[in-house]
Design a protein around this motif. Structure first.
Motif, PDB file in Angstrom:
ATOM      1  N   UNK A  14       0.874  -1.182   0.118  1.00  0.00           N
ATOM      2  CA  UNK A  14       0.002   0.010  -0.034  1.00  0.00           C
ATOM      3  C   UNK A  14       0.760   1.306  -0.055  1.00  0.00           C
ATOM      4  N   UNK A  15       1.968   1.282   0.612  1.00  0.00           N
ATOM      5  CA  UNK A  15       3.154   2.371   0.740  1.00  0.00           C
ATOM      6  C   UNK A  15       3.466   2.799  -0.685  1.00  0.00           C
ATOM      7  N   UNK A  16       3.420   1.935  -1.654  1.00  0.00           N
ATOM      8  CA  UNK A  16       3.970   2.279  -2.956  1.00  0.00           C
ATOM      9  C   UNK A  16       3.171   2.434  -3.884  1.00  0.00           C
ATOM     10  N   UNK A  17       1.959   2.645  -3.540  1.00  0.00           N
ATOM     11  CA  UNK A  17       0.647   3.206  -4.465  1.00  0.00           C
ATOM     12  C   UNK A  17       0.191   4.612  -4.368  1.00  0.00           C
ATOM     13  N   UNK A  18       0.095   5.076  -5.373  1.00  0.00           N
ATOM     14  CA  UNK A  18      -0.298   6.641  -5.344  1.00  0.00           C
ATOM     15  C   UNK A  18      -1.328   6.739  -6.493  1.00  0.00           C
ATOM     16  N   UNK A  19      -2.625   6.528  -6.172  1.00  0.00           N
ATOM     17  CA  UNK A  19      -3.548   6.580  -6.963  1.00  0.00           C
ATOM     18  C   UNK A  19      -3.580   5.210  -7.954  1.00  0.00           C
ATOM     19  N   UNK A  20      -3.538   5.357  -9.262  1.00  0.00           N
ATOM     20  CA  UNK A  20      -3.099   4.374  -9.998  1.00  0.00           C
ATOM     21  C   UNK A  20      -1.636   4.085 -10.146  1.00  0.00           C
ATOM     22  N   UNK A  21      -0.915   4.441  -9.837  1.00  0.00           N
ATOM     23  CA  UNK A  21       0.607   4.642 -10.211  1.00  0.00           C
ATOM     24  C   UNK A  21       1.285   3.933  -8.822  1.00  0.00           C
ATOM     25  N   UNK A  22       2.286   3.279  -9.428  1.00  0.00           N
ATOM     26  CA  UNK A  22       3.195   2.303  -8.397  1.00  0.00           C
ATOM     27  C   UNK A  22       4.680   3.211  -8.544  1.00  0.00           C
ATOM     28  N   UNK A  23       4.932   3.730  -7.397  1.00  0.00           N
ATOM     29  CA  UNK A  23       6.070   4.669  -7.350  1.00  0.00           C
ATOM     30  C   UNK A  23       7.179   4.208  -6.616  1.00  0.00           C
ATOM     31  N   UNK A  24       7.307   2.740  -6.287  1.00  0.00           N
ATOM     32  CA  UNK A  24       8.215   2.277  -5.657  1.00  0.00           C
ATOM     33  C   UNK A  24       7.952   0.915  -5.243  1.00  0.00           C
ATOM     34  N   UNK A  25       9.136   0.141  -4.679  1.00  0.00           N
ATOM     35  CA  UNK A  25       9.217  -1.327  -4.227  1.00  0.00           C
ATOM     36  C   UNK A  25       9.558  -1.228  -2.851  1.00  0.00           C
ATOM     37  N   UNK A  26       8.736  -2.011  -1.835  1.00  0.00           N
ATOM     38  CA  UNK A  26       9.270  -2.089  -0.339  1.00  0.00           C
ATOM     39  C   UNK A  26      10.644  -2.526  -0.368  1.00  0.00           C
ATOM     40  N   UNK A  27      11.411  -2.032   0.454  1.00  0.00           N
ATOM     41  CA  UNK A  27      12.539  -2.250   0.744  1.00  0.00           C
ATOM     42  C   UNK A  27      12.890  -3.046   2.226  1.00  0.00           C
ATOM     43  N   UNK A  28      12.520  -2.138   3.188  1.00  0.00           N
ATOM     44  CA  UNK A  28      12.494  -2.855   4.421  1.00  0.00           C
ATOM     45  C   UNK A  28      11.126  -2.045   5.300  1.00  0.00           C
ATOM     46  N   UNK A  29      10.781  -2.869   6.394  1.00  0.00           N
ATOM     47  CA  UNK A  29       9.651  -2.588   6.874  1.00  0.00           C
ATOM     48  C   UNK A  29       9.807  -2.577   8.587  1.00  0.00           C
ATOM     49  N   UNK A  30       8.939  -1.718   9.258  1.00  0.00           N
ATOM     50  CA  UNK A  30       8.952  -2.174  10.639  1.00  0.00           C
ATOM     51  C   UNK A  30       7.627  -1.951  11.191  1.00  0.00           C
ATOM     52  N   UNK A  31       7.170  -2.296  12.274  1.00  0.00           N
ATOM     53  CA  UNK A  31       5.988  -1.969  12.782  1.00  0.00           C
ATOM     54  C   UNK A  31       6.090  -1.702  14.405  1.00  0.00           C
ATOM     55  N   UNK A  32       4.873  -1.605  15.211  1.00  0.00           N
ATOM     56  CA  UNK A  32       5.213  -1.345  16.365  1.00  0.00           C
ATOM     57  C   UNK A  32       4.338  -2.596  17.281  1.00  0.00           C
ATOM     58  N   UNK A  33       5.413  -2.992  18.346  1.00  0.00           N
ATOM     59  CA  UNK A  33       4.831  -4.114  19.161  1.00  0.00           C
ATOM     60  C   UNK A  33       4.924  -3.564  20.680  1.00  0.00           C
TER      61      UNK A  33
END
Length: 414
Positions: free
Chosen positions: A134-153
């Motif tokens: 979802x973070x790589x989508x802007x409207x109909x465009x794909x503007x990136x590829x996920x590289x690394x991720x984090x979350x909260x625990x």
């Protein structure tokens, strides 16, 4: 964002040429048979300083492509990117924090990769967690590829929770509140839960757990019951004394000494605790967040994007594809302690056999990015000011959220 891209674009003439030395370049032999291409890669933060090691391995497999990595400090990266957009002279590949994507995509700084996805199996949507995609989508465009991720625990002291009747981590909002009160009742300057009041995603994360949509069709919902109740819940920890308004020390020593036996944070804390507090190695653990209607956490991290004005699109895509391979991401984990974005990498024993990373992998299945709109950071900063009025000055929550919602409406209408 600290500044809007559009404000700088108005003075782009002044910026043109500033980054000429950083723009895409070719070696003198390029264009001839066997020539090489040099890709400029901008990466952020301390972990980016390790990227040349992976770049060297990529070059060994692709001797016709050289990688020039420039590591930018986070505090200066944003302004440098703005200047690159204005001058149309920047890197070929750039790392962007997920919250920066909307701003730079709206400035047409990032290449739409949608037409290229089918040519690279590494880019398949199914390879990644939905929140990361979802973070790589802007409207109909794909503007990136996920590289690394984090979350909260949730980080918690097992021994101290057991001392107040909890043999496992709190699983609900009610249990978290109860455990925090009982831990604070130990006295002698002890608390139950440390809440980072500078963490701008925290209230929005809890509001989602309470059923809030946050923003619906560009309409903020921050004064609605779902959001207000979440703020009231967070404030209750300050009001009953189970959370400190000012801890007065870093979280790791406070956790080590039992002053703050629970806190919510990201995966980087695992190494910090292990390195700085080895004496409590067997006394702490992580858990997925306690649940209200759900236990949704926030998803962050960074993506790799192709600069719109690159002259080396194919080479840039090839490099990003290499960085998206599970084996490469596991190598990056060893070098930088940042977590892989590909689900396949999460099947590796180095992650599945570590109980703390296993928890993070579980939480990633219930993690969403903050709203992917350009003004969200300005909205979040405005919230922090409102929340400070609440927990420090005892401002009425509903009144404060009414004012904050009005401010958010103004920001969204710009």
């Amino acid at each position: 964002m600290r500044k809007m891209v559009t404000a700088v674009l108005a003075s782009s003439v002044l910026a043109t040429g500033v980054l000429a030395g950083c723009s895409s370049r070719t070696d003198s032999s390029e264009g001839a048979a066997g020539g090489t291409v040099t890709l400029n890669v901008w990466a952020m933060g301390e972990e980016a300083k390790s990227l040349p090691q992976l770049a060297d391995k990529f070059t060994q497999e692709n001797p016709n492509i050289k990688i020039n990595v420039q590591a930018l400090p986070w505090d200066t990266a944003h302004d440098k990117l703005i200047t690159a957009v204005a001058s149309k002279k920047g890197p070929d590949v750039l790392q962007l924090g997920t919250t920066w994507i909307p701003e730079f995509a709206s400035a047409n700084a990032l290449m739409d990769l949608k037409a290229e996805l089918g040519s690279y199996p590494e880019f398949a949507e199914s390879n990644f967690y939905p929140g990361a995609v979802a973070t790589t989508r802007q409207g109909d465009a794909v503007v990136g590829v996920p590289w690394y991720i984090d979350t909260r625990v949730l980080y918690y002291r097992k021994d101290l929770l057991q001392s107040v009747g909890y043999n496992e981590a709190p699983k609900t909002w009610e249990e978290l509140s109860d455990a925090a009160k009982k831990l604070a009742a130990r006295g002698n300057g002890s608390y139950g839960l440390s809440i980072d009041t500078k963490e701008q995603s925290l209230a929005f994360m809890f509001a989602r757990q309470n059923g809030s949509k946050l923003i619906d069709n560009n309409k903020p919902l921050f004064n609605q019951p779902e959001f207000v109740q979440a703020v009231e819940y967070l404030n209750s920890f300050f009001q009953d004394g189970s959370a400190p308004k000012d801890l007065g020390m870093d979280i790791v020593p406070a956790f080590q000494k039992g002053i703050a036996p629970m806190f919510i944070s990201g995966p980087w804390m695992i190494k910090l605790i292990n390195d700085q507090a080895p004496d409590i190695k067997d006394k702490w653990a992580t858990a997925v967040l306690p649940k209200k209607e759900n236990n949704t956490s926030s998803l962050g991290g960074s993506n790799l994007s192709v600069f719109q004005h690159t002259e080396h699109k194919e080479e840039a895509l090839k490099f990003i594809a290499y960085m998206s391979k599970p084996a490469t991401q596991l190598e990056w984990l060893k070098l930088s302690n940042t977590l892989p974005s590909t689900k396949k990498a999460w099947e590796d024993p180095s992650l599945t056999n570590d109980p703390n990373y296993k928890v993070i992998g579980e939480q990633l299945n219930a993690s969403e990015p903050m709203p992917l709109i350009k003004p969200f950071e300005e909205i979040a900063q405005s919230y922090l000011k409102s929340f400070e009025n609440i927990y420090r000055a005892n401002a009425n929550v509903q009144t404060e959220m009414d004012a904050f919602n009005k401010k958010a409406e103004q920001i969204l209408s710009k």
